[in-house]
Design a protein around this motif. Structure first.
Motif, PDB file in Angstrom:
ATOM      1  N   VAL A   1      66.714  72.021  44.853  1.00  0.00           N
ATOM      2  CA  VAL A   1      66.023  72.274  43.468  1.00  0.00           C
ATOM      3  C   VAL A   1      64.427  72.282  43.692  1.00  0.00           C
ATOM      4  CG1 VAL A   1      65.916  69.924  42.996  1.00  0.00           C
ATOM      5  CG2 VAL A   1      65.965  71.740  41.241  1.00  0.00           C
ATOM      6  N   TRP A   2      63.690  71.514  44.805  1.00  0.00           N
ATOM      7  CA  TRP A   2      62.449  71.494  44.819  1.00  0.00           C
ATOM      8  C   TRP A   2      62.101  73.187  45.410  1.00  0.00           C
ATOM      9  CZ3 TRP A   2      62.176  66.597  48.220  1.00  0.00           C
ATOM     10  CH2 TRP A   2      62.456  65.411  47.350  1.00  0.00           C
TER      11      TRP A   2
ATOM     12  N   VAL B   1      58.868  64.990  41.714  1.00  0.00           N
ATOM     13  CA  VAL B   1      58.696  65.746  42.936  1.00  0.00           C
ATOM     14  C   VAL B   1      58.479  67.084  42.792  1.00  0.00           C
ATOM     15  CG1 VAL B   1      59.335  66.148  45.208  1.00  0.00           C
ATOM     16  CG2 VAL B   1      59.773  63.957  44.265  1.00  0.00           C
ATOM     17  N   ALA B   2      59.097  67.745  42.001  1.00  0.00           N
ATOM     18  CA  ALA B   2      59.156  69.165  41.839  1.00  0.00           C
ATOM     19  C   ALA B   2      57.969  69.523  40.856  1.00  0.00           C
ATOM     20  CB  ALA B   2      60.399  69.625  40.880  1.00  0.00           C
ATOM     21  N   ALA B   3      57.383  68.877  39.929  1.00  0.00           N
ATOM     22  CA  ALA B   3      56.310  68.815  39.299  1.00  0.00           C
ATOM     23  C   ALA B   3      55.002  68.840  40.131  1.00  0.00           C
ATOM     24  CB  ALA B   3      56.365  67.866  38.051  1.00  0.00           C
ATOM     25  N   THR B   4      55.008  67.805  41.033  1.00  0.00           N
ATOM     26  CA  THR B   4      53.905  67.389  41.997  1.00  0.00           C
ATOM     27  C   THR B   4      53.632  68.521  43.131  1.00  0.00           C
ATOM     28  OG1 THR B   4      54.361  65.143  41.708  1.00  0.00           O
ATOM     29  CG2 THR B   4      52.938  65.963  43.438  1.00  0.00           C
ATOM     30  N   LEU B   5      54.875  69.401  43.511  1.00  0.00           N
ATOM     31  CA  LEU B   5      54.580  70.217  44.317  1.00  0.00           C
ATOM     32  C   LEU B   5      54.180  71.450  43.556  1.00  0.00           C
ATOM     33  CD1 LEU B   5      58.284  69.985  46.071  1.00  0.00           C
ATOM     34  CD2 LEU B   5      56.033  69.884  47.191  1.00  0.00           C
TER      35      LEU B   5
ATOM     36  N   ILE C   1      47.794  73.643  48.504  1.00  0.00           N
ATOM     37  CA  ILE C   1      48.333  73.887  49.704  1.00  0.00           C
ATOM     38  C   ILE C   1      47.857  75.289  50.255  1.00  0.00           C
ATOM     39  CG2 ILE C   1      50.840  74.522  50.456  1.00  0.00           C
ATOM     40  CD1 ILE C   1      51.990  72.291  48.699  1.00  0.00           C
ATOM     41  N   GLU C   2      48.100  76.279  49.104  1.00  0.00           N
ATOM     42  CA  GLU C   2      47.725  77.773  49.544  1.00  0.00           C
ATOM     43  C   GLU C   2      46.306  77.896  49.971  1.00  0.00           C
ATOM     44  OE1 GLU C   2      48.141  82.042  47.399  1.00  0.00           O
ATOM     45  OE2 GLU C   2      47.488  80.321  46.138  1.00  0.00           O
ATOM     46  N   GLN C   3      45.378  76.866  49.513  1.00  0.00           N
ATOM     47  CA  GLN C   3      43.860  76.878  49.857  1.00  0.00           C
ATOM     48  C   GLN C   3      43.647  76.541  51.477  1.00  0.00           C
ATOM     49  OE1 GLN C   3      41.205  74.043  48.177  1.00  0.00           O
ATOM     50  NE2 GLN C   3      39.499  75.488  48.306  1.00  0.00           N
ATOM     51  N   VAL C   4      44.516  75.449  51.661  1.00  0.00           N
ATOM     52  CA  VAL C   4      44.573  74.987  53.179  1.00  0.00           C
ATOM     53  C   VAL C   4      45.106  76.035  54.163  1.00  0.00           C
ATOM     54  CG1 VAL C   4      45.669  73.377  54.715  1.00  0.00           C
ATOM     55  CG2 VAL C   4      44.699  72.604  52.550  1.00  0.00           C
TER      56      VAL C   4
END
Length: 139
Positions: A12-13, A100-104, A111-114
Protein backbone atom coordinates in the motif's frame (compact mmCIF):
# COMPACT_ATOMS: atom_id res chain seq x y z
CA UNK A 1 12.02 8.45 -11.74
CA UNK A 2 10.87 4.97 -10.75
CA UNK A 3 10.66 3.92 -7.11
CA UNK A 4 10.82 0.26 -6.08
CA UNK A 5 9.54 -0.79 -2.67
CA UNK A 6 11.11 -4.07 -1.54
CA UNK A 7 9.58 -6.98 0.36
CA UNK A 8 10.17 -5.33 3.73
CA UNK A 9 7.58 -2.69 2.90
CA UNK A 10 3.82 -2.76 2.59
CA UNK A 11 2.42 -2.77 -0.97
CA UNK A 12 0.00 0.00 0.00
CA UNK A 13 2.93 2.38 0.51
CA UNK A 14 3.98 1.97 -3.12
CA UNK A 15 0.46 2.49 -4.43
CA UNK A 16 -0.08 5.52 -2.19
CA UNK A 17 3.16 7.15 -3.26
CA UNK A 18 2.44 6.26 -6.89
CA UNK A 19 -0.91 8.03 -6.70
CA UNK A 20 0.89 11.20 -5.63
CA UNK A 21 4.05 11.15 -7.77
CA UNK A 22 2.44 9.92 -11.00
CA UNK A 23 1.16 13.49 -11.45
CA UNK A 24 4.81 14.52 -11.86
CA UNK A 25 5.79 11.80 -14.33
CA UNK A 26 7.22 9.39 -11.74
CA UNK A 27 6.06 5.95 -10.68
CA UNK A 28 6.24 3.73 -7.60
CA UNK A 29 6.00 -0.05 -7.68
CA UNK A 30 6.07 -2.73 -5.02
CA UNK A 31 8.34 -5.69 -5.77
CA UNK A 32 5.29 -7.97 -6.01
CA UNK A 33 4.09 -5.96 -9.02
CA UNK A 34 7.44 -5.64 -10.79
CA UNK A 35 7.18 -7.22 -14.24
CA UNK A 36 10.10 -9.27 -15.48
CA UNK A 37 11.64 -10.24 -12.15
CA UNK A 38 12.01 -14.04 -12.48
CA UNK A 39 11.17 -14.98 -8.88
CA UNK A 40 8.83 -12.04 -8.33
CA UNK A 41 8.12 -11.12 -4.75
CA UNK A 42 10.39 -13.89 -3.52
CA UNK A 43 13.49 -12.40 -5.15
CA UNK A 44 16.56 -12.08 -2.95
CA UNK A 45 17.98 -8.59 -2.50
CA UNK A 46 20.83 -9.35 -4.91
CA UNK A 47 18.32 -10.37 -7.60
CA UNK A 48 16.23 -7.21 -7.54
CA UNK A 49 19.34 -5.03 -7.23
CA UNK A 50 20.76 -6.66 -10.38
CA UNK A 51 17.38 -6.32 -12.11
CA UNK A 52 17.38 -2.57 -11.46
CA UNK A 53 20.99 -2.36 -12.64
CA UNK A 54 20.08 -4.04 -15.95
CA UNK A 55 17.04 -1.79 -16.42
CA UNK A 56 18.51 1.70 -16.05
CA UNK A 57 15.24 3.60 -16.00
CA UNK A 58 16.33 6.00 -13.25
CA UNK A 59 15.42 3.65 -10.38
CA UNK A 60 15.58 4.37 -6.66
CA UNK A 61 14.47 1.97 -3.97
CA UNK A 62 12.85 2.10 -0.55
CA UNK A 63 13.51 -0.67 1.96
CA UNK A 64 12.37 -1.35 5.48
CA UNK A 65 15.43 -3.51 6.11
CA UNK A 66 18.67 -1.79 7.04
CA UNK A 67 20.47 -5.14 6.98
CA UNK A 68 21.00 -4.63 3.26
CA UNK A 69 23.89 -2.38 4.30
CA UNK A 70 25.46 -4.98 6.61
CA UNK A 71 25.82 -7.74 4.03
CA UNK A 72 29.03 -7.18 2.06
CA UNK A 73 27.72 -8.85 -1.11
CA UNK A 74 24.59 -6.71 -1.10
CA UNK A 75 26.57 -3.54 -0.41
CA UNK A 76 28.86 -4.32 -3.33
CA UNK A 77 25.85 -4.96 -5.58
CA UNK A 78 24.28 -1.66 -4.50
CA UNK A 79 27.46 0.25 -5.23
CA UNK A 80 27.89 -1.33 -8.66
CA UNK A 81 24.22 -0.81 -9.55
CA UNK A 82 24.52 2.94 -8.99
CA UNK A 83 21.21 3.31 -7.16
CA UNK A 84 19.83 5.83 -4.74
CA UNK A 85 18.47 3.90 -1.78
CA UNK A 86 16.25 4.96 1.09
CA UNK A 87 15.97 2.90 4.25
CA UNK A 88 13.04 3.42 6.59
CA UNK A 89 14.11 4.18 10.15
CA UNK A 90 13.45 1.35 12.66
CA UNK A 91 10.59 3.37 14.22
CA UNK A 92 8.48 2.66 11.13
CA UNK A 93 8.04 -0.95 12.25
CA UNK A 94 5.76 0.19 15.06
CA UNK A 95 4.01 2.97 13.14
CA UNK A 96 0.48 2.49 11.76
CA UNK A 97 0.46 1.83 8.04
CA UNK A 98 -1.52 4.97 7.15
CA UNK A 99 0.95 7.19 9.01
CA UNK A 100 3.89 5.66 7.14
CA UNK A 101 2.11 6.27 3.82
CA UNK A 102 1.49 9.90 4.79
CA UNK A 103 5.10 10.38 5.85
CA UNK A 104 6.41 8.99 2.54
CA UNK A 105 4.26 11.46 0.62
CA UNK A 106 5.41 14.23 2.97
CA UNK A 107 9.06 13.30 2.43
CA UNK A 108 8.80 12.94 -1.37
CA UNK A 109 10.10 16.45 -2.24
CA UNK A 110 13.17 15.84 -0.08
CA UNK A 111 13.73 12.39 -1.60
CA UNK A 112 13.46 13.83 -5.09
CA UNK A 113 15.83 16.67 -4.22
CA UNK A 114 18.48 14.28 -2.87
CA UNK A 115 18.35 12.14 -6.00
CA UNK A 116 18.72 15.21 -8.21
CA UNK A 117 21.60 16.74 -6.24
CA UNK A 118 23.73 13.70 -5.40
CA UNK A 119 25.36 11.30 -7.79
CA UNK A 120 24.40 7.67 -7.33
CA UNK A 121 25.11 5.47 -5.51
CA UNK A 122 23.83 6.98 -2.30
CA UNK A 123 21.91 5.76 0.72
CA UNK A 124 19.74 7.70 3.14
CA UNK A 125 17.56 6.89 6.10
CA UNK A 126 14.03 8.26 6.07
CA UNK A 127 13.32 9.35 9.65
CA UNK A 128 9.91 8.98 11.23
CA UNK A 129 9.56 12.66 12.10
CA UNK A 130 8.13 14.79 9.33
CA UNK A 131 10.33 17.74 10.27
CA UNK A 132 13.53 15.68 10.53
CA UNK A 133 15.83 15.66 7.51
CA UNK A 134 17.01 12.55 5.68
CA UNK A 135 20.18 11.10 7.17
CA UNK A 136 22.97 9.99 4.84
CA UNK A 137 24.20 6.41 5.38
CA UNK A 138 27.54 4.97 4.40
CA UNK A 139 27.46 2.63 1.47
Amino acid sequence: MNVLFDNCTAPVWASTLHGFISNYGHSATHIRDLKGLPTGRHAADIEWINYLKLHPDNWVFVSGDGRVLRNSAERAALRSAGLHGFILAPAYQKTPIHQVAATLVWKWPEIEQVTNLLAAPSMHEIPIGKNTKLRQLLL
